[in-house]
Design a protein around this motif. Structure first.
Motif, short mmCIF file in Angstrom:
data_model
loop_
_atom_site.label_atom_id
_atom_site.label_comp_id
_atom_site.label_asym_id
_atom_site.label_seq_id
_atom_site.Cartn_x
_atom_site.Cartn_y
_atom_site.Cartn_z
N ILE A 107 0.85 -1.20 0.00
CA ILE A 107 0.00 0.00 0.00
C ILE A 107 0.88 1.24 0.00
O ILE A 107 0.65 2.19 -0.75
N ASP B 291 -8.30 2.92 1.25
CA ASP B 291 -9.69 2.66 0.85
C ASP B 291 -9.76 2.11 -0.56
O ASP B 291 -10.64 1.33 -0.89
N MET C 25 -7.50 0.14 -1.71
CA MET C 25 -7.20 -1.28 -1.48
C MET C 25 -8.47 -2.04 -1.07
O MET C 25 -8.76 -3.12 -1.57
N MET C 26 -9.23 -1.41 -0.17
CA MET C 26 -10.46 -2.04 0.33
C MET C 26 -11.43 -2.28 -0.83
O MET C 26 -11.96 -3.38 -0.99
N SER D 159 -10.30 -5.19 -2.95
CA SER D 159 -10.58 -6.54 -2.46
C SER D 159 -12.07 -6.86 -2.61
O SER D 159 -12.44 -8.00 -2.89
N SER E 259 -2.50 -1.81 -5.04
CA SER E 259 -3.25 -1.92 -3.79
C SER E 259 -4.26 -3.05 -3.86
O SER E 259 -4.53 -3.71 -2.86
N CYS E 260 -4.83 -3.24 -5.07
CA CYS E 260 -5.81 -4.31 -5.24
C CYS E 260 -5.17 -5.65 -4.92
O CYS E 260 -5.75 -6.47 -4.20
N GLY F 63 -4.80 -6.00 -1.27
CA GLY F 63 -6.07 -6.29 -0.63
C GLY F 63 -6.47 -7.75 -0.76
O GLY F 63 -6.94 -8.37 0.19
N ALA G 296 -6.86 -10.71 2.12
CA ALA G 296 -8.23 -11.15 2.39
C ALA G 296 -8.35 -12.39 3.27
O ALA G 296 -9.17 -12.41 4.18
N ILE H 11 -12.68 -9.31 4.44
CA ILE H 11 -12.86 -8.05 3.73
C ILE H 11 -13.97 -7.27 4.41
O ILE H 11 -15.09 -7.78 4.54
N ASN I 215 -11.38 -1.91 6.43
CA ASN I 215 -10.01 -2.28 6.11
C ASN I 215 -9.20 -1.09 5.61
O ASN I 215 -7.99 -1.10 5.67
N GLY I 216 -9.92 -0.08 5.10
CA GLY I 216 -9.22 1.07 4.57
C GLY I 216 -8.33 1.75 5.59
O GLY I 216 -7.37 2.41 5.23
#
Lengths: 288, 358
Positions: A21, A41, A43-44, A47, A199-200, A203, A207, A212, A216-217
């Motif tokens: 991140i 966020d 990243m969140m 996921s 970031s994805c 995430g 997980a 998730i 998580n952000g």
């Protein structure tokens, strides 16, 4: 010894997520001089996107991950192209306030679309491996492996590809890059897209461990601390800063349980006190 | 159209620039002082809440609006003020002493945060303040002997000169007087060398430094003043909500404070007050909105911060000067009526300014 090793692996894998991140965060900062407080966020959302593709729509894990990365890259691209770009040239605090508010919007939107209850996303990495008495979950190993692959890919991309070099040029001098014909606006949005895709991955790798959920952000805040420890604007620094925080956390939880939630920030404050430019500094006071 | 004819240098730093100021602000002062006689308890309470928010916003304005350092941790200063005030009261310290001590405690903690962070660019301060807010929340949860941890903490009724303050209107007057004193303090700071250096630091650190202003010292002092004011607001807030728990002072409150100063108008004292009034309205209208919206959306815990975020984004993009800036434009339009030029308030766009040396 086995316990030490186990804590170390847990810490390293957690640290890899922070590092990924933080790398997205630093990448955007390096290229566009904007601080993206919404990185956690993003990243969140990444996921959740992967969850929809893999669990709800039944895609194969790898295909779903790839599609989620692509979608998130588009998402990041348009966040920059439609919203953030409008305030380039305004004072730094406008950008800070803008990205923080974007983070809150993403969080509210994710809560409305996917609900507040934590969701679980199954990855192919299940079971445990045994290393000399230390039992280590394969999900942890997958995070470390994934991080190594991502970092190598990013390095190769920035070093050898046309777009990567354009990104470096734009990050070093916007005006000069524009003069030599680099489409700076497009490159900037591209950097946002790339950071969102990274970031994805973070995430999705995270997980199986944390589940998730829209909150998580807030992990992003630890990633900022990682970026500060590493020295803003240094990609390896961001990764190492993430690893430092990641490793400190399980050890603090085991030996100093009072500070386990805040150990990362305490390290950050210590670094700010002793070496405010970070461990791998690239920012200097601007000379006039 | 009004023409100000300056005959004295002191005219430049006067509070009331002309008779209009004296008249309208006098009227406002009279209105807020007689308000409790005309309103019922519910509205007096709402008004008190707005005044406390305005005080907290004023604190944030000093550091964000005047010195240009975004703080995302001001809820923590409110928490420190509230908890230390409540703790001192429970130890038998009289109200009159405990409130300033609480404000100072908060200020000193602010100082400790600002000293390491102010050596670097403003971003570090932002991140440090965000982390600081989380650390403070964690400390409150774990330091149970003082703060009651997650169980929370009851706040005693304020006692002033042996007289217990129960009624809403009595408390309203205390808050009002403290707010007016703080506003006067901030206005005075603004016309002092310190205030001028804060504005200079905000507009350009480099040019401020070349004019001989000590940038780091200015930032740290701004943080001290700001944290003290916000801590004072926290102490007052403690009595207002009567029960303290760690989640009252979460990041949402920090965002609310930021929303106040941005939407009200960054860099003006008016902005803090306008922002507080707006937040008061917003909270009321969100609770109405929740009844109207379908439950799937209306009952979302993230709805409120999401809406706050949306409003912030819209203001930052379309009206960065906030409500007060909009009003200034409108007033200038009226004052110069046939001669208003559209570009009067045009913002200058610039290339991205780099903070790095290459």
């Amino acid at each position: 010894m086995a316990e030490f090793f186990q804590l170390l692996i847990i810490g390293l894998s957690q640290g890899c997520v922070y590092g990924l991140i933080a790398m997205g965060f630093v990448m955007i900062y390096k290229a566009t001089e904007m601080v993206n407080f919404a990185q956690g966020d993003i990243m969140m959302i990444g996921s959740f996107m992967a969850f929809t593709l893999i669990v709800t729509w039944g895609f194969n894990f790898w295909l779903g991950l790839l599609l989620a990365m692509l979608l998130m890259a588009l998402f990041g691209f348009f966040v920059d192209a439609l919203v953030v770009r409008r305030i380039i040239g305004q004072p730094q605090f406008s950008i800070v306030i803008l990205t923080i508010s974007l983070g809150f919007i993403f969080r509210a939107a994710a809560g409305m679309i996917w609900g507040q209850a934590p969701l679980s996303l199954d990855t192919p990495f299940v079971g445990t491996s045994n290393f000399g008495g230390a039992v280590i979950g394969r999900d942890r190993l997958s995070i470390m492996g994934g991080t190594v692959i991502m970092v190598t890919l990013i390095f190769l991309f920035l070093r050898y590809s046309r777009w990567g070099i354009a990104m470096q040029a734009a990050s070093q001098n916007q005006l000069a890059a524009f003069y030599v014909g680099i489409p700076v606006k497009l490159v900037y949005s591209g950097v946002w897209g790339l950071a969102a895709a990274i970031s994805c991955v973070a995430g999705v790798l995270l997980a199986p461990i944390t589940l998730i959920d829209p909150l998580n952000g807030f992990l992003g805040i630890k990633a900022f601390a990682a970026a500060v420890i590493g020295g803003f604007g240094s990609l390896p620094g961001a990764l190492i800063g993430g690893l430092i925080i990641g490793i400190a956390e399980p050890f603090a939880a085991a030996y100093l349980p009072e500070v386990k939630n805040i150990i990362g920030y305490l390290i950050m404050f210590a670094v700010l006190m002793l070496r405010p430019e970070g461990l791998f500094a690239t920012i200097y006071q601007k000379k006039v | 159209m009004r023409v100000l004819f300056k005959t004295d240098y002191n005219q430049d730093i006067k509070f009331a620039k002309h008779g209009g100021y004296t008249f309208w602000y006098g009227l406002l002062l009279a209105a807020v002082f007689i308000a409790p006689f005309a309103l019922d308890t519910y509205w007096i309470n709402e008004l008190t809440r707005v005044l406390i928010y305005a005080l907290a916003g004023l604190g944030l304005m000093v550091v964000t609006g005047f010195t240009g350092q975004v703080s995302l941790g001001h809820a923590a200063f409110m928490a420190i003020g509230a908890y230390s005030h409540a703790f001192l009261l429970s130890q038998g310290v009289p109200f009159l002493f405990s409130l300033p001590i609480a404000a100072l405690t908060s200020g000193v903690v602010g100082l400790m945060i600002a000293i390491p962070a102010s050596r670097m660019t403003g971003l570090y301060l932002t991140i440090a303040s965000l982390a600081f807010a989380i650390v403070v929340e964690d400390v409150i949860i774990h330091w149970e002997s003082v703060t009651g941890g997650n169980r929370g903490m009851l706040v005693d009724t304020p006692i002033l000169f042996g007289y217990e303050i129960f009624e809403a209107w009595e408390y309203y007057y205390i808050v009002l007087v403290l707010l007016i004193m703080s506003i006067t303090l901030v206005l005075n700071i603004l016309r002092s060398p310190l205030g001028r250096s804060m504005l200079a630091v905000r507009d350009s650190e480099i040019s401020a430094e070349s004019l001989g202003i000590r940038v780091a010292r200015t930032k740290v002092l701004a943080f001290l003043i700001s944290a003290s004011l916000t801590g004072l607001a926290g102490g007052l807030f403690a009595h207002f909500i009567q029960f303290l728990s760690p989640e009252t002072f979460g990041i949402i409150l920090s965002i609310q404070l930021l929303l106040m100063v941005v939407v009200g108008g960054l860099g003006t004292v008016h902005g803090a007050v306008y922002g507080a009034i707006l937040i008061g309205f917003l909270e009321a209208s969100i609770s109405i909105l929740k009844d109207v919206l379908p439950p799937a959306i209306g009952n979302q815990p993230g709805l409120e911060p999401g809406l706050f975020g949306l409003i912030l984004v819209l203001f930052i993009i379309f009206e960065p000067e906030g409500v007060y800036g909009r009003w200034l434009k409108f007033r200038t339009f009226l004052e110069n009526f046939p001669f208003y030029r559209r570009n009067t308030f045009k913002r200058q766009r610039s290339y991205l300014k780099t903070e790095r040396m290459r």
